[in-house]
Write a protein that holds these residues in place. Structure first.
Motif, PDB file in Angstrom:
ATOM      1  N   ALA A  38      -3.033  32.196  28.026  1.00 34.18           N
ATOM      2  CA  ALA A  38      -2.164  31.791  26.922  1.00 34.18           C
ATOM      3  C   ALA A  38      -1.779  30.321  27.121  1.00 34.18           C
ATOM      4  O   ALA A  38      -1.581  29.876  28.254  1.00 34.18           O
ATOM      5  N   PRO A  39      -1.695  29.545  26.022  1.00 36.22           N
ATOM      6  CA  PRO A  39      -1.428  28.113  26.146  1.00 36.22           C
ATOM      7  C   PRO A  39      -0.198  27.800  26.996  1.00 36.22           C
ATOM      8  O   PRO A  39       0.808  28.511  26.940  1.00 36.22           O
ATOM      9  N   ASN A  40      -0.315  26.752  27.773  1.00 34.57           N
ATOM     10  CA  ASN A  40       0.790  26.205  28.559  1.00 34.57           C
ATOM     11  C   ASN A  40       1.402  27.185  29.561  1.00 34.57           C
ATOM     12  O   ASN A  40       2.598  27.185  29.801  1.00 34.57           O
ATOM     13  N   TYR A  89      -1.815   9.358  25.546  1.00 37.67           N
ATOM     14  CA  TYR A  89      -2.399  10.326  24.628  1.00 37.67           C
ATOM     15  C   TYR A  89      -1.539  11.596  24.707  1.00 37.67           C
ATOM     16  O   TYR A  89      -1.047  11.934  25.779  1.00 37.67           O
ATOM     17  N   PRO A  90      -1.354  12.272  23.587  1.00 33.25           N
ATOM     18  CA  PRO A  90      -0.442  13.430  23.613  1.00 33.25           C
ATOM     19  C   PRO A  90      -0.809  14.509  24.643  1.00 33.25           C
ATOM     20  O   PRO A  90       0.081  15.184  25.170  1.00 33.25           O
ATOM     21  N   ASP A  91      -2.120  14.665  24.928  1.00 33.96           N
ATOM     22  CA  ASP A  91      -2.464  15.729  25.875  1.00 33.96           C
ATOM     23  C   ASP A  91      -2.469  15.233  27.326  1.00 33.96           C
ATOM     24  O   ASP A  91      -2.962  15.902  28.227  1.00 33.96           O
ATOM     25  N   LEU A  92      -1.908  14.044  27.547  1.00 31.66           N
ATOM     26  CA  LEU A  92      -1.803  13.499  28.899  1.00 31.66           C
ATOM     27  C   LEU A  92      -0.347  13.104  29.155  1.00 31.66           C
ATOM     28  O   LEU A  92       0.011  11.924  29.114  1.00 31.66           O
ATOM     29  N   PRO A  93       0.504  14.104  29.383  1.00 35.45           N
ATOM     30  CA  PRO A  93       1.937  13.808  29.458  1.00 35.45           C
ATOM     31  C   PRO A  93       2.310  12.874  30.611  1.00 35.45           C
ATOM     32  O   PRO A  93       3.324  12.189  30.548  1.00 35.45           O
ATOM     33  N   LYS A  94       1.488  12.796  31.656  1.00 35.68           N
ATOM     34  CA  LYS A  94       1.786  11.888  32.757  1.00 35.68           C
ATOM     35  C   LYS A  94       1.674  10.430  32.361  1.00 35.68           C
ATOM     36  O   LYS A  94       2.266   9.567  32.981  1.00 35.68           O
ATOM     37  N   GLY A  95       0.849  10.158  31.361  1.00 37.95           N
ATOM     38  CA  GLY A  95       0.606   8.775  30.981  1.00 37.95           C
ATOM     39  C   GLY A  95      -0.477   8.131  31.828  1.00 37.95           C
ATOM     40  O   GLY A  95      -0.798   6.967  31.664  1.00 37.95           O
ATOM     41  N   LYS A 136      -5.509  19.744  26.237  1.00 39.30           N
ATOM     42  CA  LYS A 136      -6.341  19.835  25.035  1.00 39.30           C
ATOM     43  C   LYS A 136      -5.456  19.715  23.799  1.00 39.30           C
ATOM     44  O   LYS A 136      -4.392  20.335  23.745  1.00 39.30           O
ATOM     45  N   SER A 137      -5.922  18.961  22.810  1.00 44.35           N
ATOM     46  CA  SER A 137      -5.233  18.920  21.525  1.00 44.35           C
ATOM     47  C   SER A 137      -5.901  19.922  20.601  1.00 44.35           C
ATOM     48  O   SER A 137      -7.116  19.908  20.460  1.00 44.35           O
ATOM     49  N   LEU A 138      -5.110  20.768  19.993  1.00 40.27           N
ATOM     50  CA  LEU A 138      -5.673  21.801  19.115  1.00 40.27           C
ATOM     51  C   LEU A 138      -5.344  21.458  17.671  1.00 40.27           C
ATOM     52  O   LEU A 138      -4.193  21.518  17.263  1.00 40.27           O
ATOM     53  N   HIS A 139      -6.377  21.048  16.943  1.00 39.99           N
ATOM     54  CA  HIS A 139      -6.132  20.587  15.577  1.00 39.99           C
ATOM     55  C   HIS A 139      -6.257  21.689  14.537  1.00 39.99           C
ATOM     56  O   HIS A 139      -5.723  21.577  13.457  1.00 39.99           O
ATOM     57  N   GLU A 140      -6.961  22.753  14.899  1.00 38.30           N
ATOM     58  CA  GLU A 140      -7.253  23.762  13.882  1.00 38.30           C
ATOM     59  C   GLU A 140      -6.143  24.805  13.714  1.00 38.30           C
ATOM     60  O   GLU A 140      -5.997  25.403  12.671  1.00 38.30           O
ATOM     61  N   ASP A 141      -5.382  25.009  14.785  1.00 41.79           N
ATOM     62  CA  ASP A 141      -4.498  26.176  14.782  1.00 41.79           C
ATOM     63  C   ASP A 141      -3.246  26.027  13.921  1.00 41.79           C
ATOM     64  O   ASP A 141      -2.666  27.008  13.473  1.00 41.79           O
ATOM     65  N   PHE A 142      -2.802  24.781  13.719  1.00 43.55           N
ATOM     66  CA  PHE A 142      -1.553  24.587  12.979  1.00 43.55           C
ATOM     67  C   PHE A 142      -1.790  23.624  11.834  1.00 43.55           C
ATOM     68  O   PHE A 142      -2.245  22.512  12.057  1.00 43.55           O
ATOM     69  N   HIS A 143      -1.480  24.067  10.650  1.00 48.48           N
ATOM     70  CA  HIS A 143      -1.769  23.216   9.494  1.00 48.48           C
ATOM     71  C   HIS A 143      -0.893  21.970   9.509  1.00 48.48           C
ATOM     72  O   HIS A 143       0.321  22.052   9.589  1.00 48.48           O
ATOM     73  N   ASP A 149      -2.194  22.107  24.401  1.00 48.54           N
ATOM     74  CA  ASP A 149      -2.311  23.108  25.463  1.00 48.54           C
ATOM     75  C   ASP A 149      -2.605  22.374  26.769  1.00 48.54           C
ATOM     76  O   ASP A 149      -3.640  21.724  26.904  1.00 48.54           O
ATOM     77  N   LEU A 150      -1.684  22.480  27.696  1.00 46.68           N
ATOM     78  CA  LEU A 150      -1.834  21.712  28.944  1.00 46.68           C
ATOM     79  C   LEU A 150      -2.472  22.510  30.077  1.00 46.68           C
ATOM     80  O   LEU A 150      -2.536  22.045  31.208  1.00 46.68           O
ATOM     81  N   ASN A 151      -2.976  23.703  29.782  1.00 42.61           N
ATOM     82  CA  ASN A 151      -3.599  24.503  30.849  1.00 42.61           C
ATOM     83  C   ASN A 151      -4.719  23.752  31.567  1.00 42.61           C
ATOM     84  O   ASN A 151      -4.907  23.923  32.757  1.00 42.61           O
ATOM     85  N   ARG A 152      -5.472  22.950  30.836  1.00 41.68           N
ATOM     86  CA  ARG A 152      -6.611  22.280  31.437  1.00 41.68           C
ATOM     87  C   ARG A 152      -6.194  21.057  32.267  1.00 41.68           C
ATOM     88  O   ARG A 152      -6.989  20.527  33.042  1.00 41.68           O
TER      89      ARG A 152
END
Ligand code: ADP
Ligand code: MG
Length: 484
Positions: A38-40, A89-95, A136-143, A149-152
């Motif tokens: 599950a994400p995050n 980048y949004p999927d890189l919270p550390k910067g 990962k940035s998920l563009h499809e799931d939310f209109h 999702d930071l699992n990766r």
């Protein structure tokens, strides 16, 4: 071949391949790398770079990177250093991303590719360095929104960079396939491209044929199948030629391949190293390894595909092409070797594995790891053919029974179904006598030297005995009876 092959242009291609290392935990933390959670739920404070946390290098990541380096004959960096590559980048919270810039773990090395026309080419690898993946940035799931999702984040990657040595999509795909084969053989990565375990960035430029200068390149990012790689490169080559021939110039930029539209399009203008303000990662010491460690990794490496294929040729006397098929995947090779061991006949084992087993696997879309017939069962089956206990024809029906689950063990099935080859002449002779008596014209022709008719008689006997007669023995008996 694409159209441009006859044009005045030639293509230059260099690949950057990101391969996810198959470790249980992340590169600098103990968080799980399991795919599909599950994400995050699998990113810890270290992966997210919270203030005050300290990364620790996962040892297994080093072992895998060194094994890969040895696999391509590279120089292993005895002192490798981690650096921070800064970007937002949004999927890189550390910067920043922790990577290796000046002192990577793997330097140089080569890959020999074989092309469709059997020609060979050597592609030089520039380097391979360790780094962490981003989220990962998920563009499809939310209109109208982007999910993160930071699992990766923090998943270990080995980025393998080639020299710009390839000049067609075919060469690039052959190179990428080789890398895929090598990392899966070594157990460095699971190589599952549908889950992003191996992603290619294709750097492509074109130049006038014969020129020695490099043209301006574009980089098409994150191509995750060999088919898409081929298409993305060919599109890019054609697009660049069109741009130049219509008086324009190619802009150095990062592009994206869209499989749905089957095109590449611009993503962002190309950054240069200075944009990233690289600096040495202050929280990690340089990693020192010694020759003894490298030797230890070398000793644990499995036999690689090229060496396996060569051995199958010299030891089992298999044709080169068959040897290459059987050694192309680790599990297939291991399956085949077990069948050889148990059957004691490498040639029969090769035929049965390549033709019957691979045929069925392809037909049913089953992976070899899920094959319903074990190597032990197939090995036994082949041993029975060799011993003359069953004919090759009967063996196929046993194979089918094993595949469908109607049989679980070849011996008990052969016994229970009464499939044992009839090879005592006592029971074959009456059958042969009857067939000779019923076909006087064919007997005449056979006597007159029409050798082809022997096949007819053997066929009749096989039919009469339900395929259980030993064809060679039938042949001998008929010859004897007719005084041939
Ligand atoms: P960066 O790190 O900015 O992406 P590199 O110089 O490290 O750039 O090169 C990345 C990849 O691009 C390498 O695989 C290299 O072989 C390839 N490459 C570099 N120049 C060209 C070019 N002109 N045409 C095609 N590929 C190129
Ligand atoms: Mg790059």
């Amino acid at each position: 071949m694409t159209d441009f092959a006859d044009s005045n242009w030639e293509a230059v291609i260099g690949l950057e391949i990101h391969t996810q290392l198959s470790t249980r935990s992340k590169i600098f933390s103990g968080a799980s790398t399991q795919f599909g959670a599950a994400p995050n739920t699998q990113a810890c404070a270290i992966d997210l770079g919270f203030p005050g946390v300290l990364p620790v290098v996962n040892q297994e990541v080093y072992r895998k990177a060194v094994a890969f380096g040895l696999g391509i004959g590279a120089t292993i960096g005895l002192t490798s250093v981690f650096d921070r590559k800064n970007y937002f980048y949004p999927d890189l919270p550390k910067g920043y991303q922790i990577t290796q810039l000046e002192a990577p773990i793997v330097m140089g090395g080569t890959v020999d590719i074989t092309l469709e026309d059997s020609s060979q080419k050597t592609i030089r690898v520039t380097r391979a360095h360790l780094e962490e993946d981003a989220g990962k940035s998920l563009h499809e799931d939310f209109h109208g929104q982007t999910g993160i999702d930071l699992n990766r984040a923090g998943t270990p990657l080995l980025e393998i960079v080639s020299e710009p040595d390839m000049s067609s999509a075919e060469e690039a795909v052959a190179y990428a396939r080789y890398i895929h084969q090598l990392v899966t053989f070594l157990g460095v990565s699971d190589g599952d491209m549908s889950q992003g375990s191996l992603r290619c960035d294709a750097n492509v430029s074109v130049r006038p044929k014969g020129s020695t200068e490099l043209g301006t390149r574009t980089e098409t990012k994150n191509v995750n199948s060999f088919r898409f790689l081929e298409r993305a490169i060919n599109h890019e080559i054609e697009r660049q030629i069109r741009v130049i021939e219509s008086g324009g110039r190619v802009i150095q930029e990062t592009r994206l391949y869209d499989p749905d539209k089957d095109e590449t399009r611009p993503m962002r203008s190309k950054e240069t190293a200075t944009d990233y303000r690289y600096f040495p990662e202050p929280d990690l010491l340089p990693v020192e390894i010694d020759e003894a460690y490298i030797q230890q990794v070398r000793e644990q490496m499995p036999e690689l595909p090229a060496a396996k294929a060569a051995r199958y040729v010299s030891e089992f006397e298999l044709p080169e092409a068959d040897a290459r098929v059987l050694s192309s995947e680790r599990q297939l090779a291991s399956y085949f070797e077990q069948v050889v061991e148990l059957s004691g006949d490498a040639k029969l084992a090769s035929n049965w594995v390549r033709v019957e087993l691979l045929g069925q696997l392809n037909k049913d879309g089953v992976e070899i790891s899920d094959a319903p017939i074990t190597p032990a069962a197939l090995g036994t089956l082949i041993a029975r053919i060799r011993e003359g206990r069953i004919s090759g024809k009967i063996a196929k029906t046993v194979f089918e029974a094993l595949w469908s689950g109607a049989a679980s063990d070849p011996d008990s099935y052969i016994e229970a179904e009464g499939l044992v080859q009839v090879s005592d002449s006592g029971s074959l002779e009456p059958v042969i006598d009857a067939i000779i008596a019923a076909n006087p014209k064919q007997v005449e022709q056979l006597r007159e030297g029409k050798g082809k008719l022997m096949g007819f008689f053997v066929g009749q006997v096989m039919k009469e005995t339900g395929g259980k007669a030993n064809p060679q023995q039938v042949n001998d008996l008929i010859s004897k009876k007719l005084g041939l």
